[in-house]
Design an enzyme around this catalytic site. Structure first.
Site, PDB file in Angstrom:
ATOM      1  N   SER A   1       1.000  -1.273   0.052  1.00  0.00           N
ATOM      2  CA  SER A   1       0.053   0.128   0.046  1.00  0.00           C
ATOM      3  C   SER A   1       0.911   1.201  -0.068  1.00  0.00           C
ATOM      4  CB  SER A   1      -0.829  -0.108   1.113  1.00  0.00           C
ATOM      5  OG  SER A   1      -1.536   1.329   1.486  1.00  0.00           O
TER       6      SER A   1
ATOM      7  N   TYR B  23      -1.571  -0.946  10.912  1.00  0.00           N
ATOM      8  CA  TYR B  23      -1.738  -1.608   9.661  1.00  0.00           C
ATOM      9  C   TYR B  23      -0.670  -1.246   8.592  1.00  0.00           C
ATOM     10  CZ  TYR B  23      -3.343  -1.579   4.889  1.00  0.00           C
ATOM     11  OH  TYR B  23      -3.548  -2.015   3.565  1.00  0.00           O
TER      12      TYR B  23
ATOM     13  N   LYS C 176       2.176  -3.796   6.780  1.00  0.00           N
ATOM     14  CA  LYS C 176       2.607  -3.887   5.153  1.00  0.00           C
ATOM     15  C   LYS C 176       4.336  -3.863   5.197  1.00  0.00           C
ATOM     16  CE  LYS C 176      -1.213  -4.325   3.547  1.00  0.00           C
ATOM     17  NZ  LYS C 176      -1.654  -6.041   2.924  1.00  0.00           N
TER      18      LYS C 176
END
Ligand code: NAD
Ligand code: WQD
Length: 335
Positions: free
Chosen positions: A125, A149, A153
């Protein structure tokens, strides 16, 4: 040619990618635990592609299930979408995020190694660019994470880099998505957020459908053309096609490849509201509210590397993204 295993294949981006893969002669096997998707998407996908698709209901962290999938199917590569993805929620339940996102990736990579399937495309992302202010963002921009989050990643990118360094027969593509929006032209698949949408475009669609009274515009005092946040919205079908190009590329080169998938165009919150009004022919009321903590002024891709190396170029503009989003949501909300 073997099949592509799609983890999280009944979710938003996975389902659109499956359609693009079938359009390009690939076949897939899906694993999804239905945590954030519905089983009926499986049937809908079979209708769209007009083929039977193998689906295993279960969790990527279940090693025995993965072994069964690798034994029962001739798998030549994996596209790994499965994971949790809500930034705000990740601050409330970080352990679930680390467990689901990181542990599932480890179990998956171990199973792939065991069955000698070493080709993987990973859903990363633009969040890995953290608070980086230098736009457009190139793949070489400094990496950082500002929430659990984003850290999942970043850590998974690190795990993949370590894996490749240890054994360069792996074929790995890390795709950093910007802001996926819209839905397949059929209006049959799209994103169905549970509860109050976090993301701008699904929220606008709920205002359009009369479910919420107005859009809360999070700040109009950023250093952008109209003061509202600027992002690189990309049609989910364009994004999906990027995965076909990445899988094609990995069948030709060994390596660890990293690409931004965006359009390179930045649109403000007010631009998006205007585009949605045009696409839906409805008025979208909005109110300027406080900034949302953690947001940055502008984030958009430099898409040159994906264009030069994959031939990736987004086809759809902002109005078509909104038209397709509305076609899908209208179909859900206004029956
Ligand atoms: P989604 O929630 O619609 O799809 C994820 C799918 O994975 C769901 O169907 C869910 O049921 C499944 N799943 C979750 N954990 C699982 C597990 N442990 N085992 C099996 N299945 C599991 O999300 P999406 O928008 O399609 O995102 C796909 C990927 O792309 C995610 O990794 C996400 O972090 C990443 N991503 C998404 C965006 C975005 O804005 N949508 C942006 C950048 C990156
Ligand atoms: C877009 C713009 C908001 C909602 C997030 C994740 C990112 C990625 C995609 C997964 C911003 C503004 C929003 C609203 C608003 N996901 N906004 N009112 O924050 O760019 O990215 O989703 O990887 O990691 O952080 O997307 O759609 O939430 O916001 O004014 O109700 O719209 O401030 O400028 P974001 P978004």
């Amino acid at each position: 040619m073997g099949k592509i295993l799609i983890t999280g294949g009944l979710g938003y981006i996975g389902s659109h990618t499956i359609v693009e893969l079938y359009n390009n002669k690939y076949e897939v096997v899906i694993i999804d635990n239905l945590y954030n998707s519905k089983e009926e998407v499986h049937k809908t996908l079979e209708t769209i592609v007009n083929k039977k698709i193998s689906f295993y209901k279960g969790d990527v962290r279940d090693k025995e299930l993965l072994r069964k999938i690798f034994k029962e199917n001739n798998i030549s590569g994996v596209i790994h979408f499965a994971g949790l993805k809500a930034v705000g929620e990740s601050c409330e339940i970080p352990l679930e995020y680390y467990n689901n996102n990181i542990y599932s990736t480890l179990v998956l990579l171990e199973a792939m190694k065991e069955y000698n399937v070493k080709r993987i495309v990973f859903s990363s992302s633009a969040t890995v660019y953290g608070l980086c202010k230098e736009v457009p963002l190139k793949e070489t921009a400094p990496l950082d994470a500002t929430n659990p989050y984003g850290r999942t990643k970043l850590y998974i990118e690190g795990i993949l880099k370590d894996l490749y360094a240890s054994d360069n027969s792996w074929e790995i593509a890390i795709l950093r998505y910007f802001n996926p929006v819209g839905a397949h032209k059929s209006g049959l698949i799209g994103e169905r957020p549970n509860g109050i949408p976090n993301n701008l475009v699904p929220y606008i669609a709920e205002v359009a459908a009369g479910i919420r009274p107005y859009v809360r515009v999070f700040g109009n005092d950023y250093d952008t053309k109209d003061g509202t946040g600027v992002r690189d919205y990309i049609h989910v079908s364009d994004l999906a096609y990027g995965h076909v190009l990445a899988i094609d590329k990995l069948s030709k080169v060994h390596g660890l490849l990293i690409y931004n998938l965006g359009t390179g165009n930045g649109y403000s919150v007010l631009d998006v509201i205007k585009a949605f009004e045009k696409a839906s022919n409805l008025e979208i009321p909005y109110k300027i509210c406080d900034r949302r903590p953690g947001d940055i002024a502008a984030s958009y891709a430099d898409p040159t590397k994906a264009y030069n190396e994959l031939g990736f170029k987004a086809k759809y503009g902002i109005e078509e993204m909104m038209e397709d989003q509305w076609r899908f949501q209208e179909h859900i909300y206004i029956k």
